[in-house]
Design a protein around this motif. Structure first.
Motif, PDB file in Angstrom:
ATOM      1  N   LEU A  47      32.888  59.621  32.178  1.00  0.00           N
ATOM      2  CA  LEU A  47      33.514  58.714  33.136  1.00  0.00           C
ATOM      3  C   LEU A  47      34.130  57.515  32.435  1.00  0.00           C
ATOM      4  N   SER A  48      33.474  57.036  31.382  1.00  0.00           N
ATOM      5  CA  SER A  48      34.006  55.898  30.640  1.00  0.00           C
ATOM      6  C   SER A  48      35.340  56.239  30.001  1.00  0.00           C
ATOM      7  N   ASN A  49      35.411  57.419  29.411  1.00  0.00           N
ATOM      8  CA  ASN A  49      36.678  57.841  28.814  1.00  0.00           C
ATOM      9  C   ASN A  49      37.735  58.095  29.886  1.00  0.00           C
ATOM     10  N   GLN A  50      37.302  58.612  31.040  1.00  0.00           N
ATOM     11  CA  GLN A  50      38.252  58.833  32.128  1.00  0.00           C
ATOM     12  C   GLN A  50      38.822  57.513  32.625  1.00  0.00           C
ATOM     13  N   ILE A  51      37.999  56.468  32.628  1.00  0.00           N
ATOM     14  CA  ILE A  51      38.461  55.149  33.062  1.00  0.00           C
ATOM     15  C   ILE A  51      39.591  54.651  32.163  1.00  0.00           C
ATOM     16  N   LEU A  52      39.471  54.907  30.843  1.00  0.00           N
ATOM     17  CA  LEU A  52      40.534  54.483  29.935  1.00  0.00           C
ATOM     18  C   LEU A  52      41.854  55.152  30.294  1.00  0.00           C
ATOM     19  N   LYS A  53      41.793  56.450  30.594  1.00  0.00           N
ATOM     20  CA  LYS A  53      43.009  57.166  30.980  1.00  0.00           C
ATOM     21  C   LYS A  53      43.519  56.704  32.344  1.00  0.00           C
ATOM     22  N   GLN A  54      42.590  56.457  33.261  1.00  0.00           N
ATOM     23  CA  GLN A  54      42.994  56.036  34.591  1.00  0.00           C
ATOM     24  C   GLN A  54      43.630  54.651  34.566  1.00  0.00           C
ATOM     25  N   GLN A  55      43.153  53.789  33.681  1.00  0.00           N
ATOM     26  CA  GLN A  55      43.772  52.472  33.535  1.00  0.00           C
ATOM     27  C   GLN A  55      45.216  52.604  33.067  1.00  0.00           C
ATOM     28  N   SER A  68      51.050  52.593  34.368  1.00  0.00           N
ATOM     29  CA  SER A  68      52.301  53.346  34.527  1.00  0.00           C
ATOM     30  C   SER A  68      52.783  53.315  35.971  1.00  0.00           C
ATOM     31  N   SER A  69      51.819  53.340  36.923  1.00  0.00           N
ATOM     32  CA  SER A  69      52.203  53.306  38.338  1.00  0.00           C
ATOM     33  C   SER A  69      52.858  51.984  38.699  1.00  0.00           C
ATOM     34  N   LEU A 117      48.632  52.678  44.746  1.00  0.00           N
ATOM     35  CA  LEU A 117      47.407  52.425  45.496  1.00  0.00           C
ATOM     36  C   LEU A 117      46.362  53.498  45.214  1.00  0.00           C
ATOM     37  N   SER A 118      46.791  54.747  45.184  1.00  0.00           N
ATOM     38  CA  SER A 118      45.854  55.846  44.917  1.00  0.00           C
ATOM     39  C   SER A 118      45.227  55.716  43.535  1.00  0.00           C
ATOM     40  N   ASN A 119      46.024  55.369  42.545  1.00  0.00           N
ATOM     41  CA  ASN A 119      45.495  55.225  41.184  1.00  0.00           C
ATOM     42  C   ASN A 119      44.568  54.016  41.073  1.00  0.00           C
ATOM     43  N   GLN A 120      44.889  52.934  41.770  1.00  0.00           N
ATOM     44  CA  GLN A 120      44.008  51.765  41.754  1.00  0.00           C
ATOM     45  C   GLN A 120      42.668  52.085  42.417  1.00  0.00           C
ATOM     46  N   GLN A 121      42.712  52.807  43.518  1.00  0.00           N
ATOM     47  CA  GLN A 121      41.474  53.196  44.195  1.00  0.00           C
ATOM     48  C   GLN A 121      40.639  54.130  43.327  1.00  0.00           C
ATOM     49  N   THR A 139      36.894  53.385  41.929  1.00  0.00           N
ATOM     50  CA  THR A 139      35.822  54.338  42.222  1.00  0.00           C
ATOM     51  C   THR A 139      35.161  54.824  40.941  1.00  0.00           C
ATOM     52  N   LEU A 140      35.954  55.102  39.916  1.00  0.00           N
ATOM     53  CA  LEU A 140      35.394  55.538  38.633  1.00  0.00           C
ATOM     54  C   LEU A 140      34.523  54.449  38.010  1.00  0.00           C
ATOM     55  N   GLN A 141      34.951  53.207  38.132  1.00  0.00           N
ATOM     56  CA  GLN A 141      34.170  52.106  37.565  1.00  0.00           C
ATOM     57  C   GLN A 141      32.825  51.952  38.290  1.00  0.00           C
ATOM     58  N   VAL A 142      32.808  52.186  39.589  1.00  0.00           N
ATOM     59  CA  VAL A 142      31.544  52.168  40.320  1.00  0.00           C
ATOM     60  C   VAL A 142      30.680  53.350  39.887  1.00  0.00           C
TER      61      VAL A 142
END
Length: 504
Positions: free
Chosen positions: A409-417, A422-423, A452-456, A460-463
């Motif tokens: 999840l931590s690595n996914q957060i880096l990609k999601q950020q 980009s959004s 908005l979807s990417n921010q949400q 959620t990933l951070q939680v």
């Protein structure tokens, strides 16, 4: 010569009692073997402890978690809530009182080591019938008074270890209760931390949606002005209005989850949900490095594993009790005291009376009851050995699960950020193209929805990574250690003043 024989007989009896008292039937307890990991480290531990881009674990040589594990998150409000939970949580109180009851039962079992002394003073005035002419009673028709002050003493020596096994059973049961109490404390503490992080995550999501609503209002106002001046078209107004209304609906919906988490926290800290409120504070927790240690130490740090092992020890003592049922029960009893017809002679030496004598009780036939009970105890023991081993396997599984979850999840957060960044750029570019008349407003709406979807998703990933961190701490035992378990001797200690009270 007569005295010498009496002394020899007495010495023989004392020696026989000492020999029999040393007998202890039943199997000697040996802790059951557990599936032992051969790897020096957990499989899902990140390979590099110091340079990983995502979440880190502390070096195995670092100090282990101890005591107030939640303080590693550096959240003063969480610390305060956890302190209230440890005092006021009613589920923890239930387990604490169960532990106090188990300690009392240990003292009850040890009381069997001592003789029982009773007394029954009495006074009686009576008159017998004068018409008992054929009675053997020489005092027919006479009145009599009896003053009695007897003492009865009975003692069952523990010749075959039955009482010792009962004491061991009670001591181990108290240790099981102590481990259950520690496990319940850990469960409640972890639940509180998870609910707190979830609630703060809802606040962060609320902030994202509130900002989105404000941006959508400005976009609607811009499109409405464009339409009113004849520059824009009405479909852009409708699209902007739809986007705003959708965001407002999502914003309202978040209140349901936040309220439920707030109510759950109130329940955990022993307060009515009606009187409890946490101020809104958008905050996303970055989990700290957790010292996971080495797999070989895990079984010493889990209270549920300790409870399962002590349950096996308790069952082993129960088997000893089952074997003891095949041996006779020996009771030594004596009665003595004073008895007289007149009060002034009640305690005169000639008024004394006494009797003494042992008794032996042995069941000759009961249809195989004792053998069936022993088979039951053995089967229960074997079942709990399997339960212990399953508990150890579950412990390793949970640690690996939450190590993997936290790291991934931590690595996914880096990609999601990166996706969020980009959004934002996508929305800025699309807004410029719309304002230049190149693209329709529909493309702006798509870009807004994507952002908005990417921010949400990021929030959620951070939680999720924060709660996975808490679950990892719980899987590691939360800083508990087997050395914290009371010894068998400590389970029989009388409670301190104020430790045990009657509550209404």
């Amino acid at each position: 010569m007569k005295r010498t024989k009496q002394q020899a007989a007495s010495a023989f009896c004392l020696g026989l009692v000492a020999l029999l008292a040393g007998c202890n039937v039943g199997p000697k307890y040996r802790p059951p073997s557990a599936p032992a990991p051969v790897a020096p480290a957990y499989k899902e531990t990140p390979a590099n402890f110091q340079d990983a881009d995502g979440w880190k674990v502390a070096n195995p040589n670092d100090a282990m978690l101890r005591g107030k594990w939640w303080e590693i998150y550096n959240e003063p409000e969480l610390n305060s809530l956890e302190e209230q939970l440890n005092i006021n949580n009613q589920n923890i109180k239930v387990y604490f009182e169960n532990y106090m009851a188990a300690r009392a039962m240990t003292r009850q079992a040890k009381a069997q080591y001592w003789p029982t002394v009773t007394t029954n003073p009495s006074w009686q005035r009576s008159r017998s019938s004068a018409n008992l002419t054929n009675s053997s009673n020489a005092n027919t028709g006479q009145q009599s008074t009896t003053w009695a002050f007897p003492f009865d003493v009975s003692w069952e020596p523990d010749f075959f270890g039955k009482i010792r096994n009962e004491v061991r059973e009670a001591e181990y049961a108290a240790q099981v209760s102590a481990a259950d109490l520690a496990n319940e404390q850990l469960v409640e503490q972890a639940s509180l931390a998870e609910y707190y992080f979830e609630l703060r995550g809802q606040d962060a999501l609320q902030k994202i949606l509130d900002d989105t609503v404000e941006a959508d209002k400005k976009a609607l106002e811009y499109n409405q002005n464009q339409y009113d001046t004849g520059v824009g078209d009405y479909i852009s107004v409708v699209e902007a209005k739809t986007t705003l209304q959708t965001a407002e609906s999502q914003s309202l919906n978040l209140g349901v989850s936040r309220a439920q988490y707030e109510h759950a926290i109130a329940m955990l800290i022993g307060k009515p949900a009606t009187d409890f409120k946490l101020a809104v504070e958008p905050k996303l927790i970055k989990p700290p490095a957790v010292p996971v240690g080495v797999p070989s130490k895990l079984l010493e740090r889990r209270p549920d594993v300790a409870a399962a092992e002590r349950t096996v020890a308790e069952d082993n003592a129960t088997i000893g009790i089952g074997y003891g049922a095949f041996f006779p029960d020996v009771t030594l009893s004596a009665t003595g005291g004073f008895e007289a017809s007149q009060f002034q002679h009640w305690f005169d030496w000639p008024s004394r009376l006494w009797s003494i004598g042992p008794s032996i009780s042995q069941t000759i036939f009961n249809g195989g009851l004792y053998r069936a009970e022993l088979n039951q105890y053995v089967a229960t023991y074997n079942a709990n050995v399997a339960t212990y081993r399953q508990t150890t396997l579950t412990a390793f599984q949970q640690v690996e699960d939450y190590l993997a979850a936290t790291s991934i999840l931590s690595n996914q957060i880096l990609k999601q950020q990166q996706a969020v960044d980009s959004s934002k750029q996508y929305l800025d570019l699309e807004m410029q193209r719309y304002q230049m008349g190149i693209d329709p407003y529909l493309d702006v709406t798509v870009a807004q929805t994507t952002l908005l979807s990417n921010q949400q998703t990021l929030a959620t990933l951070q939680v999720q990574v924060a709660t996975a961190s808490v679950e990892l701490v719980q899987a590691l035992g939360g800083g508990w250690d087997r050395a914290d378990l009371p010894t068998p001797q400590q389970t029989a200690v009388k409670p301190k003043k104020g430790e045990y009270s009657y509550e209404r």
